[in-house]
Scaffold this active site. Structure first.
Site, short mmCIF file in Angstrom:
data_model
loop_
_atom_site.label_atom_id
_atom_site.label_comp_id
_atom_site.label_asym_id
_atom_site.label_seq_id
_atom_site.Cartn_x
_atom_site.Cartn_y
_atom_site.Cartn_z
N GLY A 1 0.78 -1.24 0.00
CA GLY A 1 0.00 0.00 0.00
C GLY A 1 0.81 1.28 0.00
O GLY A 1 0.32 2.33 0.42
N SER A 2 2.05 1.24 -0.52
CA SER A 2 2.82 2.49 -0.52
C SER A 2 2.25 3.48 -1.53
O SER A 2 2.33 4.70 -1.31
CB SER A 2 4.31 2.21 -0.77
OG SER A 2 4.54 1.82 -2.10
N LEU B 1 -8.94 -7.66 -13.88
CA LEU B 1 -10.35 -7.29 -13.92
C LEU B 1 -11.00 -7.85 -15.19
O LEU B 1 -10.44 -7.76 -16.28
CB LEU B 1 -10.50 -5.76 -13.92
CG LEU B 1 -9.98 -5.02 -12.69
CD1 LEU B 1 -10.34 -3.54 -12.78
CD2 LEU B 1 -10.51 -5.62 -11.40
N ASN C 1 -4.51 2.19 -13.60
CA ASN C 1 -3.59 1.25 -12.96
C ASN C 1 -2.19 1.82 -12.99
O ASN C 1 -1.84 2.60 -13.88
CB ASN C 1 -3.61 -0.08 -13.75
CG ASN C 1 -2.69 -1.13 -13.15
OD1 ASN C 1 -2.63 -1.30 -11.93
ND2 ASN C 1 -1.95 -1.84 -14.00
N HIS D 1 1.82 0.50 -13.14
CA HIS D 1 2.61 -0.70 -13.44
C HIS D 1 4.09 -0.32 -13.41
O HIS D 1 4.49 0.71 -13.96
CB HIS D 1 2.22 -1.26 -14.81
CG HIS D 1 2.92 -2.54 -15.10
ND1 HIS D 1 2.51 -3.74 -14.56
CD2 HIS D 1 4.02 -2.82 -15.83
CE1 HIS D 1 3.33 -4.70 -14.95
NE2 HIS D 1 4.26 -4.17 -15.72
C1 GAR Z 1 3.86 -1.31 -7.20
O1 GAR Z 1 5.21 -1.38 -7.59
C2 GAR Z 1 2.96 -1.35 -8.42
O2 GAR Z 1 3.51 -0.69 -9.53
C3 GAR Z 1 2.89 -2.84 -8.68
O3 GAR Z 1 2.75 -3.41 -7.40
C4 GAR Z 1 3.44 -2.59 -6.46
C5 GAR Z 1 2.49 -2.29 -5.34
O4 GAR Z 1 3.17 -1.63 -4.32
N1 GAR Z 1 1.79 -3.18 -9.53
C6 GAR Z 1 1.84 -4.16 -10.42
O5 GAR Z 1 2.82 -4.86 -10.58
C7 GAR Z 1 0.57 -4.33 -11.24
N2 GAR Z 1 0.81 -5.13 -12.39
P1 GAR Z 1 2.37 -0.89 -3.17
O6 GAR Z 1 1.39 -1.92 -2.59
O7 GAR Z 1 3.42 -0.51 -2.17
O8 GAR Z 1 1.66 0.29 -3.75
#
Ligand code: GAR
Length: 213
Positions: free
Chosen positions: A17-18, A98, A112, A114
């Protein structure tokens, strides 16, 4: 945290959740005129849920094992999001794909983040994919979500260098800094109605370009 703001967000998470925190911080600093009406997690133990609770943000957990199939999960997801009357749905590390039905329920209203310069390295472990491929620059992408995975029209991207001594962890950390900078900016562009679409191209109103790069 303002949960009754006129521009309402739902943030969908599965883990740390950053990025959620970066959005919260931006709202708290007054840089983003929005409120988070819902943090929805696909995992009951996601640390992101604690971050939401710290700010009094309503949370909801939808675990796939509680549903008989993907169709039922997706219907529950749509119902929950509709009940909160959200303006924009932000996927922030939400580790579920989704369905067409979910995307169709909120046309142009799901985005989103990525951790790669799409269309390079979609899917999982994008930072390791980038290192293994040998690219010299990596980065992150915010895009509208359509029915294909990591493929919708691109709103913003940020680039970081890849160093010879990088590990997936050091590269991920460098990219994450940019993710936190970019996500609130992308939300603001949408909230301020600063974007138009020309096919796949997402164009910024000229008056907003310098402010959000
Ligand atoms: C982030 O690096 C985001 O870009 C990635 O998951 C991480 C979540 O971090 N998302 C994906 O890979 C989606 N395909 P967070 O929970 O600290 O925000």
């Amino acid at each position: 945290m303002q949960t009754e703001a006129s521009f309402k967000l739902a943030v969908l998470v599965s883990g740390r959740g950053s990025n959620l925190q970066a959005i919260i911080d931006s709202i708290e600093r007054g840089e983003l005129n929005a409120g988070i009406s819902l943090v929805l997690s696909s995992k009951p133990d996601a640390p992101a849920l604690d971050r939401a609770k710290n700010y009094g943000i309503p949370t909801h957990v939808l675990e796939s094992k509680s549903f008989s199939g993907k169709g039922e999960f997706d219907r529950a997801l749509v119902a929950e999001l509709r009940s909160r009357k959200v303006d924009l749905i932000c996927l922030a590390g939400f580790m579920r794909i989704l369905s067409r039905e979910v995307v169709a329920a909120f046309p142009g209203r799901i985005i989103n983040i990525h951790p790669s310069l799409l269309p390079a390295f979609p899917g999982l472990n994008s930072q390791k994919q980038a290192l293994d491929y040998g690219v010299k620059f990596a980065g992150c992408t915010i895009h509208f979500v359509d029915e294909s995975v990591d493929c919708g029209p691109i709103i913003l991207q940020a680039v970081v260098p890849v160093y010879d001594n990088d590990s997936p962890e050091t590269l991920s950390a460098r990219i994450l800094e940019q993710e936190h900078r970019l996500y609130p900016r992308a939300i603001r562009l949408i909230q301020e109605n600063q974007l138009t679409r020309d096919g796949r191209r997402v164009l910024q109103n000229p008056t907003s370009v310098g402010k959000t790069a």
